[in-house]
Scaffold this motif. Structure first.
Motif, PDB file in Angstrom:
ATOM      1  N   UNK A 181       0.814  -1.216   0.000  1.00  0.00           N
ATOM      2  CA  UNK A 181       0.000   0.000   0.000  1.00  0.00           C
ATOM      3  C   UNK A 181       0.850   1.268   0.000  1.00  0.00           C
ATOM      4  N   UNK A 182       2.151   1.158   0.341  1.00  0.00           N
ATOM      5  CA  UNK A 182       3.043   2.311   0.302  1.00  0.00           C
ATOM      6  C   UNK A 182       3.586   2.569  -1.097  1.00  0.00           C
ATOM      7  N   UNK A 183       3.312   1.654  -2.034  1.00  0.00           N
ATOM      8  CA  UNK A 183       3.938   1.729  -3.357  1.00  0.00           C
ATOM      9  C   UNK A 183       2.914   1.982  -4.464  1.00  0.00           C
ATOM     10  N   UNK A 184       1.832   1.193  -4.515  1.00  0.00           N
ATOM     11  CA  UNK A 184       0.885   1.256  -5.617  1.00  0.00           C
ATOM     12  C   UNK A 184       0.326   2.665  -5.740  1.00  0.00           C
ATOM     13  N   UNK A 185       0.387   3.200  -6.974  1.00  0.00           N
ATOM     14  CA  UNK A 185      -0.130   4.532  -7.260  1.00  0.00           C
ATOM     15  C   UNK A 185       0.885   5.640  -7.085  1.00  0.00           C
ATOM     16  N   UNK A 186       2.048   5.350  -6.469  1.00  0.00           N
ATOM     17  CA  UNK A 186       3.058   6.398  -6.279  1.00  0.00           C
ATOM     18  C   UNK A 186       4.011   6.441  -7.467  1.00  0.00           C
ATOM     19  N   UNK A 187       4.645   7.612  -7.629  1.00  0.00           N
ATOM     20  CA  UNK A 187       5.558   7.835  -8.754  1.00  0.00           C
ATOM     21  C   UNK A 187       6.875   7.095  -8.523  1.00  0.00           C
ATOM     22  N   UNK A 188       7.347   6.442  -9.573  1.00  0.00           N
ATOM     23  CA  UNK A 188       8.579   5.661  -9.490  1.00  0.00           C
ATOM     24  C   UNK A 188       9.770   6.531  -9.081  1.00  0.00           C
ATOM     25  N   UNK A 189       9.816   7.782  -9.549  1.00  0.00           N
ATOM     26  CA  UNK A 189      10.945   8.653  -9.232  1.00  0.00           C
ATOM     27  C   UNK A 189      11.078   8.936  -7.748  1.00  0.00           C
ATOM     28  N   UNK A 190       9.970   8.807  -6.985  1.00  0.00           N
ATOM     29  CA  UNK A 190      10.043   9.030  -5.549  1.00  0.00           C
ATOM     30  C   UNK A 190      10.826   7.965  -4.816  1.00  0.00           C
ATOM     31  N   UNK A 191      11.116   6.840  -5.485  1.00  0.00           N
ATOM     32  CA  UNK A 191      11.865   5.743  -4.873  1.00  0.00           C
ATOM     33  C   UNK A 191      13.301   5.702  -5.366  1.00  0.00           C
ATOM     34  N   UNK A 192      13.712   6.724  -6.109  1.00  0.00           N
ATOM     35  CA  UNK A 192      15.064   6.747  -6.657  1.00  0.00           C
ATOM     36  C   UNK A 192      15.968   7.649  -5.831  1.00  0.00           C
TER      37      UNK A 192
END
Length: 953
Positions: A213-224
């Motif tokens: 739930x912390x990942x789905x729907x969030x922008x990939x760049x926020x995890x880089x």
């Protein structure tokens, strides 16, 4: 890439055809339903319906005409017969219940209910049973059509068994895919057109530590990681256009803040119109490999630095012994430019062109894999170089490593050392003292003629021996000796030697062997020093041993005779000046008698006589102190020395002096911190301090300053040479100084002489400083005095430190209140009636039952009389007749369990110690005070062994 499981499957062509056929039949049947009514049989034979039936006969749908209530079959088409396995004659005229076609009667009831209420059934899934018992899944539709005798039921059924099986297979396939997707070891992710997460699997979540739930729907760049974000922003659009990505690496941020190096592979999925739908990517965690690569680069750089900067020559050769690479040190060693050595052969450096010998050595190296030793190389300029080498084959297949160290200087040094050793050997051989030499490994190199004579061990048996073999002739065991301390200092070994000293690198000691070679005690004076080479490096050690047994025996005899002479001089001085002592004693006795008479007179008149009794006690203490000084000065035995905290004894003395010295005398103390203990007797150290302080006070009648200082010092040879009574080594220095009148040289010369005094008659005996001198000498210390008229006086005392393995000084015994009494029986044995009476009153006053005897013989008679055995006997040693020591033996022979307390004020300390060794339970010194006697008695009666006291002074 696997197709997205959430996409709906398109309808199969067969299913679509069945749907169209169903629609066509429904239209035909609807037209047929408008015919005029007739009987059911007529309906079956009706030309119009018959024409319609011919149209549906070949339909893939099951078509059945039956009565609505009974379900009796009127007509069935071939598709029904093929699917169910019935023949037409088995079906027509029979009901569905008779044939068992309904697999589920509840479904049949539901069909009838709908027909009655609605007149039709559309799209109901019905399980049907074939002739062989198989259950077929059908999609059922029923219509009531008008007939002459009532409506008929026209049933249309589509066999969907295969479709249901396909759907079940698809469902199971989707489940398997989901399991594979979730359990896949590679991390998977899917992004939409904006780069936001559509899906991730468990491997992805585990790799980065997030929840779904912390990942789905969030922008990939926020995890880089910020370093990877610019590359993603620039390349995501190109990825969507190109349709695939390979070998792209990003740094991703873990939930805990860590960084994961992720290597991505992926592709783009498009919709049916060819537009971007979503991405499908997997990534592999390459963090460890990237870290390993970085460490490898660092290691390679480190190895390159070592290779390039090593002082030893490092060469890499191929199988033919040709140089592949060499470091600068190798070029310097061989006289070549390192870059020019590549391709040249190692065999070219063989001495005297001995390529065959060098080649044989090379082949042996390749066969063994590892080789080391010494070799001779010929430089480019022809100079011969001695090298020490170590080689390792196949550090990489076909690549061999060699390390060479130039030992030419060492060879020359060894040759020079050999020559020097030969000269040294000749010198050592003719030395007058027993001498031997060892190398740094403890191997005996030389064993001269004198040590052969001393030990009886020939050089042939000792040279070359190791493991402390040189100690065997002296100690009978292998153990470190003085020579070992030169190479490896060890305080424990040094502590075994008498008078161990060190002057720079030279060590001195004295050794006493109780029985050397069966010839009795032997004394040796040992000297050891290191041996160095031309560069100053220690290469061994040498020790010389001188037999000083005759000298020491003569000194012992001289010391014994000097002691006897000193004792005779003391006794002569005591006899000569007995009148002076008697004068002091008479003064003290006069004070005791006077104050005792005043106390007696006051008691008869009812006055308080405590002040007079206090003066009596003070005078008695002065008399006891005078006796103690005389006995300390006159006796021959050494004091019993124990590890002692000097600062603590000084502090105690200062407490006494604070109440004793005149108020106009200022007392200053400067006590060193962390001082080690000294070997001393607490009572005698206190006596030294009090005597020096009283002398200082007498020298400052108008007031002044008394200073006491303690510090640790190391006395060297120079100091001891100027102060002959001192010994080199670590000491505590006690300094007592005053600002008094000082002394002229003619007085200073005699201050330690017995009975020498500058005080007027009746003011001193001259024993104070003589007693101090005797105590200090008895402590193996030294005392010196410095004084000038009008400049004050300084006394400096040096006391040797206690050995580290000596017992630590015990804690100070605190003064306690007067011990309790008791009801036990006590026998007092003393030839002095007054002492018997005093002891009886002291003991009886606290409840004890006391009996008395005037001699040892009287005491034994009383013990043999049959009266009750006393719980404790207080026995004086110095009695006429059989004496206390013999009486003690008789008492303990009769009753070994009898407690006996020895009391004496004059007997020699040897008698006291002998009585304690023979079984006496304790000792109390005369004159004793009431609290001392009661405390000792109580401890003995309570079963606690009394501590052994110092012998009486």
């Amino acid at each position: 890439m696997a197709e997205d499981p959430r996409q709906p499957c398109p309808p199969s062509p067969e299913l679509e055809a069945l749907r169209r056929e169903n629609q066509r039949l429904r239209e035909l049947l609807s037209r047929a339903a408008g015919a005029p009514p007739g009987s059911a049989q007529d309906c079956a034979n009706d030309p119009t319906l018959t024409a319609v039936w011919h149209a549906v006969e070949a339909s893939p749908l099951w078509v059945v005409l039956s009565t609505p209530d009974e379900g009796r079959y009127l007509r069935v088409n071939q598709a029904f017969l093929d699917a169910t396995g019935f023949r037409a004659e088995e079906v027509v005229g029979h009901t569905s219940l008779e044939l068992g076609v309904w697999a589920d009667t509840q479904t049949r009831d539901e069909v009838l209910r709908r027909l009655r209420s609605e007149g039709k059934v559309l799209g109901l899934e019905v399980p049907r049973r074939a002739r062989d018992g198989r259950v077929l899944r059908t999609l059922y539709s029923g219509h009531l059509i008008p007939c002459p005798d009532g409506p008929c039921l026209l049933s249309l059924s589509l066999d969907i068994s295969r479709q249901r099986l396909s759907e079940e297979d698809l469902r199971r396939s989707e489940q398997r895919f989901r399991r594979l997707f979730e359990d896949a070891p590679l991390a998977y992710q899917s992004l939409d057109a904006d780069g936001c997460f559509i899906e991730v699997n468990q491997a992805w979540l585990k790799a980065l530590g997030y929840r779904r739930e912390e990942v789905i729907g969030r922008w990939f760049g926020g995890f880089l990681h910020p370093d990877s974000l610019p590359a993603f922003n620039a390349n995501f659009a190109r990825f969507k256009d190109s349709g695939q990505v390979s070998g792209v690496e990003h740094q991703m941020l873990r939930a805990d803040g860590g960084v994961v190096h992720a290597l991505f592979e992926g592709a783009v999925a498009y919709d049916q119109d060819g537009f971007f739908h979503q991405t499908h990517c997997i990534f592999q965690d390459v963090t460890h490999s990237r870290r390993a690569e970085a460490e490898t680069r660092v290691s390679q750089a480190r190895m390159r630095a070592i290779f390039d900067n090593s002082l030893d020559a490092i060469v890499l050769c191929d199988d033919t012994a040709s140089f592949v690479e060499v470091n600068p040190a190798a070029g310097l060693l061989c006289g070549y430019d390192p870059a020019a050595m590549a391709g040249r052969s190692l065999l070219e450096l063989a001495p005297d062109g001995d390529r065959e010998g060098a080649l044989a050595l090379w082949r042996r190296f390749l066969a063994k894999g590892v080789l080391s030793g010494e070799y001779t190389l010929r430089r480019k300029d022809g100079i011969i170089v001695d090298v020490e080498y170590r080689a390792v084959a196949n550090i990489v297949a076909g690549l061999h490593l060699g390390v060479l160290h130039d030992i030419s200087d060492r060879r020359r040094a060894v040759d020079a050392l050999k020559a020097s050793q030969e000269r040294l050997s000749q010198v050592i051989e003719f030395l007058p003292d027993a001498t031997f030499v060892i190398d740094t490994q403890g191997r005996v190199l030389h064993w001269n003629r004198q040590i052969e004579i001393l030990t009886g061990v020939p050089a042939a048996e000792m040279v070359g021996q190791t493991d402390h073999a040189y100690a065997l002739p002296f100690y009978g065991q292998r153990r470190p000796a003085l020579i070992d301390l030169v190479l490896r200092p060890d305080p424990e070994v040094a502590g075994r030697y008498r008078h161990f000293q060190q002057d720079g690198e030279v060590l001195y000691s004295e050794t006493l062997l109780e029985d050397f070679r069966g010839q009795g005690p032997a004394y040796f004076w040992n000297t050891a020093t290191p041996l160095r080479d031309g560069q100053g490096r220690i290469i061994g050690a040498i020790e010389s041993i001188r037999d000083i047994t005759a000298q020491r025996l003569m000194e012992r005899e001289r010391s014994r005779m000097e002691g006897q002479l000193r004792q005779a001089q003391k006794m002569e001085a005591l006899g000569t000046l007995a009148g002076g002592v008697a004068h002091d004693f008479n003064n003290i006795l006069s004070a005791i008698l006077g104050y005792a008479e005043l106390a007696q007179d006051g008691a008869s008149q009812g006055r308080d006589n405590r002040p007079e009794l206090g003066q009596v006690i003070a005078a008695a203490n002065r008399a006891a102190e005078l006796v103690r000084q005389i006995l300390t000065f006159s006796r021959k035995m050494e004091p019993e020395l124990k590890p002692l905290d000097l600062n603590r004894e000084v502090s105690r003395a200062l407490e006494v002096l604070g109440h004793t010295l005149p108020k106009m005398i200022e007392i200053q103390a400067d006590l060193g911190q962390g001082l080690e203990p000294v070997l001393a007797n607490a009572g005698q150290i206190e006596q030294v301090l009090l005597n020096l302080a009283i002398n200082a006070a007498d020298a400052m009648p108008q007031g002044g300053r008394l200073s006491i200082r303690t510090e640790r010092v190391d006395l060297d040879q120079d100091y001891c040479g100027q102060h002959l009574a001192s010994r080199p080594g670590p000491h505590l220095r006690l300094t007592v100084s005053d600002t008094g009148q000082g002394m002229p040289p003619e007085v200073l010369e005699h201050i330690f002489d017995p009975f020498f005094t500058t005080k007027g008659p009746g003011k001193g005996t001259g024993l104070g400083l003589a007693t101090v001198y005797g105590i200090v000498k008895g402590h193996h210390g030294a005392i010196h005095c410095y004084s000038q008229p009008g400049q004050g006086t300084v006394f400096i005392i040096h006391l040797p430190l206690a050995r580290r393995d000596a017992s630590a000084p015990g804690a100070a015994t605190a003064r306690v209140a007067e011990p309790p009494g008791g009801a036990e029986s006590i026998l007092v044995v003393d030839d002095e009636q007054a002492l018997r009476q005093v002891a009886a009153r002291m003991l009886g006053g606290v409840g004890y039952r006391v009996r008395a005897a005037a001699s040892g013989e009287a005491a034994l008679e009383l013990l043999d009389s049959g009266e009750d055995r006393p719980d404790l006997i207080i026995l004086d040693l110095g009695m006429p007749g059989m004496g206390g020591l013999a009486c003690l033996g008789e008492i303990l022979s009769r009753d070994p369990e009898q407690y006996v307390l020895i009391a004496s004020g004059y007997a020699g300390s040897d008698q006291v110690r002998q009585s304690l060794e023979n079984g006496a339970a304790g000792f109390v010194a005369k004159p004793f005070r009431r609290v001392e006697l009661l405390g000792m008695v109580r401890r003995l009666l309570d079963g606690r062994h009394a501590p052994e006291p110092d012998p009486p002074a």
